[in-house]
Design a protein around this motif. Structure first.
Motif: not given
Ligand code: ADP
Length: 203
Positions: A40, A42, A141
Protein backbone atom coordinates in the motif's frame (compact mmCIF):
# COMPACT_ATOMS: atom_id res chain seq x y z
CA UNK A 1 -23.13 12.30 15.83
CA UNK A 2 -21.38 15.21 17.47
CA UNK A 3 -20.72 16.36 20.99
CA UNK A 4 -20.00 19.89 19.79
CA UNK A 5 -23.26 21.62 20.45
CA UNK A 6 -23.89 25.25 19.56
CA UNK A 7 -21.51 25.18 16.62
CA UNK A 8 -22.37 25.87 13.01
CA UNK A 9 -20.24 25.37 9.95
CA UNK A 10 -18.84 28.47 8.29
CA UNK A 11 -18.77 28.48 4.50
CA UNK A 12 -16.21 30.89 3.09
CA UNK A 13 -16.27 32.37 -0.38
CA UNK A 14 -13.53 30.10 -1.64
CA UNK A 15 -15.08 26.74 -2.39
CA UNK A 16 -13.71 23.40 -3.43
CA UNK A 17 -14.78 24.09 -7.03
CA UNK A 18 -12.65 27.22 -7.12
CA UNK A 19 -9.65 25.38 -5.77
CA UNK A 20 -10.14 22.51 -8.21
CA UNK A 21 -10.45 24.98 -11.07
CA UNK A 22 -7.22 26.69 -10.10
CA UNK A 23 -5.44 23.36 -9.63
CA UNK A 24 -6.73 22.14 -12.98
CA UNK A 25 -7.77 18.81 -11.49
CA UNK A 26 -10.39 17.27 -9.29
CA UNK A 27 -9.78 16.32 -5.68
CA UNK A 28 -10.42 12.64 -4.93
CA UNK A 29 -9.51 10.09 -2.31
CA UNK A 30 -7.88 6.79 -3.20
CA UNK A 31 -8.00 4.47 -0.24
CA UNK A 32 -5.49 1.60 -0.40
CA UNK A 33 -6.53 -1.38 1.71
CA UNK A 34 -4.64 -4.65 2.18
CA UNK A 35 -2.46 -6.65 4.54
CA UNK A 36 0.66 -5.21 6.10
CA UNK A 37 3.44 -5.65 3.57
CA UNK A 38 1.05 -5.94 0.63
CA UNK A 39 2.47 -2.76 -0.91
CA UNK A 40 0.00 0.00 0.00
CA UNK A 41 2.62 2.57 1.07
CA UNK A 42 5.04 1.71 -1.71
CA UNK A 43 2.42 2.20 -4.40
CA UNK A 44 0.74 5.22 -2.79
CA UNK A 45 4.09 7.03 -2.51
CA UNK A 46 5.09 6.10 -6.05
CA UNK A 47 1.77 7.45 -7.35
CA UNK A 48 2.21 10.57 -5.20
CA UNK A 49 5.64 11.24 -6.69
CA UNK A 50 4.36 10.90 -10.23
CA UNK A 51 1.40 13.21 -9.62
CA UNK A 52 3.54 15.72 -7.71
CA UNK A 53 6.06 15.83 -10.56
CA UNK A 54 3.15 16.56 -12.91
CA UNK A 55 2.39 19.61 -10.74
CA UNK A 56 -0.72 18.18 -9.09
CA UNK A 57 -1.79 18.88 -5.53
CA UNK A 58 -1.44 15.51 -3.78
CA UNK A 59 -0.78 14.13 -0.31
CA UNK A 60 -0.25 10.64 1.09
CA UNK A 61 -1.65 9.63 4.44
CA UNK A 62 0.29 6.71 5.75
CA UNK A 63 -0.83 4.45 8.58
CA UNK A 64 2.32 4.61 10.67
CA UNK A 65 2.83 8.36 10.30
CA UNK A 66 -0.71 9.10 11.37
CA UNK A 67 -0.47 6.76 14.31
CA UNK A 68 2.48 8.70 15.69
CA UNK A 69 0.55 11.95 15.72
CA UNK A 70 -3.13 12.53 15.12
CA UNK A 71 -4.07 9.05 16.30
CA UNK A 72 -1.26 8.54 18.81
CA UNK A 73 -3.83 8.03 21.55
CA UNK A 74 -5.32 4.97 19.81
CA UNK A 75 -4.33 1.31 19.99
CA UNK A 76 -5.32 -1.68 17.86
CA UNK A 77 -8.52 -2.90 19.50
CA UNK A 78 -11.48 -3.08 17.09
CA UNK A 79 -12.90 0.14 18.61
CA UNK A 80 -9.61 2.02 18.31
CA UNK A 81 -9.05 0.80 14.75
CA UNK A 82 -12.51 2.01 13.86
CA UNK A 83 -11.89 5.43 15.45
CA UNK A 84 -8.50 5.65 13.72
CA UNK A 85 -10.11 5.20 10.33
CA UNK A 86 -13.02 7.53 11.12
CA UNK A 87 -10.58 10.33 11.91
CA UNK A 88 -8.60 9.82 8.73
CA UNK A 89 -11.82 9.66 6.71
CA UNK A 90 -12.90 13.01 8.15
CA UNK A 91 -9.45 14.41 7.47
CA UNK A 92 -9.49 13.38 3.82
CA UNK A 93 -12.83 15.15 3.44
CA UNK A 94 -11.22 18.37 4.69
CA UNK A 95 -8.23 17.87 2.41
CA UNK A 96 -10.52 17.29 -0.58
CA UNK A 97 -12.32 20.48 0.33
CA UNK A 98 -8.87 22.09 0.08
CA UNK A 99 -8.54 20.63 -3.43
CA UNK A 100 -6.05 17.90 -2.60
CA UNK A 101 -5.80 14.40 -4.08
CA UNK A 102 -5.59 12.14 -1.02
CA UNK A 103 -3.79 8.81 -1.16
CA UNK A 104 -4.47 6.81 1.98
CA UNK A 105 -2.52 3.69 2.91
CA UNK A 106 -4.25 1.91 5.78
CA UNK A 107 -4.89 -1.77 6.33
CA UNK A 108 -8.62 -1.10 6.92
CA UNK A 109 -9.35 -4.77 7.65
CA UNK A 110 -13.11 -4.71 8.13
CA UNK A 111 -15.89 -4.55 5.53
CA UNK A 112 -17.97 -2.47 7.87
CA UNK A 113 -15.28 0.22 8.03
CA UNK A 114 -14.51 0.07 4.31
CA UNK A 115 -18.19 0.67 3.63
CA UNK A 116 -18.47 3.31 6.34
CA UNK A 117 -15.70 5.25 4.67
CA UNK A 118 -17.48 5.02 1.35
CA UNK A 119 -20.69 6.23 2.96
CA UNK A 120 -18.86 9.21 4.52
CA UNK A 121 -17.83 10.50 1.09
CA UNK A 122 -19.85 11.90 -1.80
CA UNK A 123 -20.24 9.66 -4.86
CA UNK A 124 -17.16 9.88 -7.08
CA UNK A 125 -14.97 11.24 -4.27
CA UNK A 126 -13.87 7.93 -2.78
CA UNK A 127 -12.28 4.94 -4.51
CA UNK A 128 -11.20 1.79 -2.78
CA UNK A 129 -8.01 0.17 -4.10
CA UNK A 130 -7.51 -3.40 -2.95
CA UNK A 131 -3.77 -4.12 -2.72
CA UNK A 132 -4.02 -7.87 -2.84
CA UNK A 133 -1.21 -10.20 -1.82
CA UNK A 134 -1.30 -13.60 -0.07
CA UNK A 135 -0.38 -13.42 3.60
CA UNK A 136 2.46 -15.92 3.04
CA UNK A 137 4.19 -13.51 0.68
CA UNK A 138 3.58 -10.50 2.96
CA UNK A 139 5.07 -12.55 5.73
CA UNK A 140 8.08 -13.48 3.63
CA UNK A 141 8.63 -9.79 2.86
CA UNK A 142 8.09 -8.91 6.52
CA UNK A 143 9.11 -5.33 5.76
CA UNK A 144 8.90 -4.18 9.37
CA UNK A 145 9.68 -7.50 11.09
CA UNK A 146 6.25 -7.45 12.69
CA UNK A 147 4.89 -10.74 11.28
CA UNK A 148 7.70 -12.53 13.11
CA UNK A 149 6.80 -10.81 16.37
CA UNK A 150 3.11 -11.54 15.79
CA UNK A 151 3.83 -15.25 15.17
CA UNK A 152 5.80 -15.30 18.40
CA UNK A 153 2.79 -13.82 20.16
CA UNK A 154 4.67 -10.64 21.00
CA UNK A 155 2.16 -8.49 19.13
CA UNK A 156 -1.54 -9.02 19.66
CA UNK A 157 -4.33 -8.39 17.14
CA UNK A 158 -1.99 -8.50 14.16
CA UNK A 159 -3.99 -8.49 10.93
CA UNK A 160 -3.54 -11.67 8.92
CA UNK A 161 -2.06 -13.54 11.91
CA UNK A 162 -4.22 -13.01 14.97
CA UNK A 163 -6.83 -10.60 13.63
CA UNK A 164 -8.94 -11.01 10.49
CA UNK A 165 -8.59 -9.21 7.17
CA UNK A 166 -11.77 -8.98 5.11
CA UNK A 167 -11.01 -8.39 1.44
CA UNK A 168 -13.27 -5.69 0.00
CA UNK A 169 -16.22 -7.03 -1.98
CA UNK A 170 -16.40 -4.33 -4.61
CA UNK A 171 -13.15 -2.36 -4.83
CA UNK A 172 -12.90 0.09 -7.71
CA UNK A 173 -9.44 -1.26 -8.44
CA UNK A 174 -7.58 -4.44 -7.47
CA UNK A 175 -3.81 -4.72 -7.66
CA UNK A 176 -2.09 -8.07 -7.34
CA UNK A 177 1.36 -7.28 -5.96
CA UNK A 178 2.38 -10.94 -5.96
CA UNK A 179 2.26 -11.06 -9.76
CA UNK A 180 2.51 -7.40 -10.84
CA UNK A 181 5.58 -5.21 -10.38
CA UNK A 182 5.54 -1.94 -8.45
CA UNK A 183 5.81 -0.09 -11.76
CA UNK A 184 2.85 -1.95 -13.27
CA UNK A 185 0.73 -1.28 -10.19
CA UNK A 186 1.68 2.40 -10.22
CA UNK A 187 0.79 2.72 -13.91
CA UNK A 188 -2.57 1.03 -13.33
CA UNK A 189 -3.42 3.46 -10.53
CA UNK A 190 -2.40 6.43 -12.67
CA UNK A 191 -4.53 5.15 -15.55
CA UNK A 192 -7.47 4.69 -13.18
CA UNK A 193 -7.06 8.25 -11.92
CA UNK A 194 -6.65 9.94 -15.28
CA UNK A 195 -10.30 10.51 -16.15
CA UNK A 196 -11.37 10.85 -12.52
CA UNK A 197 -9.10 13.86 -12.09
CA UNK A 198 -10.39 15.57 -15.21
CA UNK A 199 -12.32 18.66 -14.11
CA UNK A 200 -14.50 18.35 -17.22
CA UNK A 201 -15.81 14.86 -16.39
CA UNK A 202 -19.13 14.42 -14.59
CA UNK A 203 -18.87 13.78 -10.89
P1 ADP B 1 2.19 -1.90 3.25
O1 ADP B 1 2.17 -0.41 3.14
O2 ADP B 1 1.04 -2.55 2.53
O3 ADP B 1 2.35 -2.39 4.65
P2 ADP B 1 4.81 -1.66 2.13
O4 ADP B 1 4.58 -0.79 0.93
O5 ADP B 1 5.36 -1.01 3.36
O6 ADP B 1 3.46 -2.44 2.45
O7 ADP B 1 5.78 -2.85 1.75
C1 ADP B 1 5.60 -3.64 0.60
C2 ADP B 1 6.90 -4.34 0.25
O8 ADP B 1 6.67 -5.20 -0.84
C3 ADP B 1 8.01 -3.37 -0.17
O9 ADP B 1 9.22 -3.82 0.34
C4 ADP B 1 7.97 -3.47 -1.70
O10 ADP B 1 9.23 -3.18 -2.27
C5 ADP B 1 7.58 -4.92 -1.91
N1 ADP B 1 6.88 -5.20 -3.18
C6 ADP B 1 7.14 -6.22 -4.00
N2 ADP B 1 6.34 -6.19 -5.09
C7 ADP B 1 5.55 -5.12 -4.95
C8 ADP B 1 4.53 -4.55 -5.75
N3 ADP B 1 4.14 -5.09 -6.91
N4 ADP B 1 3.92 -3.44 -5.30
C9 ADP B 1 4.28 -2.89 -4.12
N5 ADP B 1 5.24 -3.37 -3.32
C10 ADP B 1 5.89 -4.48 -3.72
Amino acid sequence: MTHSENTCQFRGEVCRNHREERNGHRAVTLWFTGLSGAGKSTIAHAVEKRLFDMGLNVYTFDGDNVRHGLCGDLGFSPEDRSENIRRIGEMTKLFMDAGVICLCAFITPRHAIQERLRAMHAPGDFHLVFVDCPVEICEERDVKGLYKLAREGKIKNYTGVSAPYEAPEAPELRLDTASETEEQCTERVLAFLRERLDPASAR
